[in-house]
Design an enzyme around this catalytic site. Sequence first.
Site, PDB file in Angstrom:
ATOM      1  N   ALA A  33      -3.080  -8.119  14.406  1.00 46.93           N
ATOM      2  CA  ALA A  33      -2.273  -6.923  14.161  1.00 46.93           C
ATOM      3  C   ALA A  33      -1.000  -7.318  13.443  1.00 46.93           C
ATOM      4  O   ALA A  33      -0.533  -8.457  13.555  1.00 46.93           O
ATOM      5  CB  ALA A  33      -1.931  -6.222  15.482  1.00 46.93           C
ATOM      6  N   MET A  53       7.952  -5.600  12.351  1.00 44.54           N
ATOM      7  CA  MET A  53       8.810  -6.623  12.942  1.00 44.54           C
ATOM      8  C   MET A  53       8.106  -7.954  13.157  1.00 44.54           C
ATOM      9  O   MET A  53       8.732  -9.009  13.084  1.00 44.54           O
ATOM     10  CB  MET A  53       9.344  -6.116  14.281  1.00 44.54           C
ATOM     11  CG  MET A  53      10.297  -7.064  14.968  1.00 44.54           C
ATOM     12  SD  MET A  53      10.957  -6.343  16.486  1.00 44.54           S
ATOM     13  CE  MET A  53      11.918  -7.712  17.105  1.00 44.54           C
ATOM     14  N   ALA A  54       6.813  -7.916  13.436  1.00 50.18           N
ATOM     15  CA  ALA A  54       6.116  -9.144  13.823  1.00 50.18           C
ATOM     16  C   ALA A  54       4.629  -9.038  13.519  1.00 50.18           C
ATOM     17  O   ALA A  54       4.100  -7.960  13.259  1.00 50.18           O
ATOM     18  CB  ALA A  54       6.318  -9.402  15.321  1.00 50.18           C
ATOM     19  N   THR A  55       3.980 -10.197  13.570  1.00 51.51           N
ATOM     20  CA  THR A  55       2.531 -10.275  13.444  1.00 51.51           C
ATOM     21  C   THR A  55       1.982 -10.820  14.753  1.00 51.51           C
ATOM     22  O   THR A  55       2.579 -11.710  15.362  1.00 51.51           O
ATOM     23  CB  THR A  55       2.122 -11.198  12.281  1.00 51.51           C
ATOM     24  OG1 THR A  55       2.673 -10.681  11.071  1.00 51.51           O
ATOM     25  CG2 THR A  55       0.607 -11.272  12.137  1.00 51.51           C
ATOM     26  N   ASP A  57       9.344   4.265  23.787  1.00 56.34           N
ATOM     27  CA  ASP A  57       8.490   4.395  22.589  1.00 56.34           C
ATOM     28  C   ASP A  57       7.023   4.549  22.977  1.00 56.34           C
ATOM     29  O   ASP A  57       6.145   3.866  22.443  1.00 56.34           O
ATOM     30  CB  ASP A  57       8.678   3.192  21.665  1.00 56.34           C
ATOM     31  CG  ASP A  57       8.210   3.482  20.225  1.00 56.34           C
ATOM     32  OD1 ASP A  57       8.138   4.667  19.849  1.00 56.34           O
ATOM     33  OD2 ASP A  57       7.929   2.516  19.492  1.00 56.34           O
TER      34      ASP A  57
END
Length: 286
Positions: free
Chosen positions: A27, A31-33, A146
Amino acid sequence: MSEVAATSQEPQGRMIEGRYRVIRKIAEGGMATVYEAEDTRLERRVAIKIMHMQLAQGAHREQFVERFHREAKSAAAIANPHIVQVYDTGEFDGLDFLVMEYVHGVNLRYEMNQQVTFSVRETLRIVGETLDGLASAHRAGVVHRDIKPENILLNDRGHVQITDFGLATLADASGYGAAGGGTIGYMPLEQMRQENLDVRCDEWALASLTYEMLAGENPFLAPDLVRAEAAIEDAELVLPSLCWEELDPAVDDVIFCALDPDREERYDNVAEFAEEMEPFLGDPKG
């Protein structure tokens, strides 16, 4: 999601801290992997979330690192089978990372995008499990901030595991935490208006998701905050029970109470929301 390299050298096949062997990317977000990896010490699959390089080297690096650490601390404070566990944190090639429970499955948004039609029974089970996870988080003083389909994972048995506590905040002694973050369509008015938030923020978000799954659409989606506020204030909602013959009409009032634009008119917490939903969660009519 943008295609952004997570590190200066892609980590597939590499060892992190001499322990985690990275297998594949699963994914990617802004912001990040996230990568699937093997914890060679404990011989188990894990997920490793690695911050994007441009964030780690940017002017707001401290802000993003703080969010990473907040996600780890928030999730680690909660013991519940419906919350994705965080096992470890560290740095790799100068980038912060989290080691998390690996969930065999997909997120709820993926299923919805595949036009999967959930039965009333399945929908209410998903809602019930999410309520259970959120109630545990709130008891630990953590407000997620969230809740949305992307952050609700369905494992290979179809059970819920809530993820991404990067926007989570710890409530203070009064029960409130800082505003911020959120996603239009699942964000109540008080969050849009940058007011202090409490657990009723997550309650509204889950009620919005519940309505969407039962009614087939999210009436609160909008291209910007101004129109999102108007969508909530002027919403003309269909009764979910009119969409499903087997759905008890009494559930309509429960959902609409949790969806009230005025948080003072909602249930005081998700435990009360869950208690009101409980008669419908186990075995809906039909």
